[in-house]
Design an enzyme around this catalytic site. Sequence first.
Site: not given
Length: 309
Positions: A150, A174, A252, A255, A278, A287
């Site tokens: 990110r 995160k 992004h 990414r 994730h 994806y």
Amino acid sequence: MSNLTWISTFLEAQAAELGASNNTQMAYARDLKGFSEWTETRGQVFSQLNREDIEDYLVYCDNQGLAKSTRARRLSAIKQLYRFAFEEGWRDTNPAIQIKGPGLDKRLPKTLEVEEVDKLIEAARLSGRNKNERTRNICLMELLYATGMRVSELVSMPVSASRGDPRMLLIKGKGGKERMVPLSSPARAALVAWLEIRDANEEESQRKGKAASSFLFPSRGKLGHLTRHRFYAMIKEFAVASGVNPDKVTPHTLRHAFATHLLANGADLRSIQTLLGHADVATTEIYTHVLDERLKSLVLESHPLSEAG
């Protein structure tokens, strides 16, 4: 307690217990402030609201023409707030727990072709006022595409994460979760070249009495590192210079390109999930749909019978 006390206490807990980023806290604050202003026009406070009141607010948001994604995000913030209030004993019940949000339209993420990524990286190699900037720019682009980070993870990366064995990079994502991502040969070479220049610049600054920076991409700005907004502008400049449509290019989309290109070349979803950081593999599964759409387009554009169809 007042609405303001609810919001401020909730945000403090998010930061302390879950390691919520400044961006996450600001998003919660904006959404909850709007909800608070609406309740105050009705002469109410959060502690008095019931399920019907919250549903009335969602109807109000719909009537204001807000997108489904915005309404879903606002409801998520409200749900988190009331769950926190229930756990803290501020409420005996959670009025938001059974409220369902608006169904979201599934949109496939934008991605880039390998050739387009190559053009962007080459543009970064040539962009900059001097050798130092060009070396930094190529390092930024190589790392972004090689790891699928990110943009916030990239620009705020501590220099300590890149020390030692450059074949792996430690990324803090995160919630403070860390993951190790392997680096490609071009990314390793770009990182080594940038570290040499960065460290030399830092030594010079320290000789002048300035404090040492802990970031891989230091800046004289308030944050002490390159900002997301500056990098966003830079990558648009690379797109213009390379002839790639700037509307397609954001940090992004690099990414997304990382994940899509891995999947197209045989990587499994679990591995991609780990590399992207994730929490749920369902997030990574999008994806597969991107790849399906690309294959469908390839057949429609290239098959000899497609024109007759």
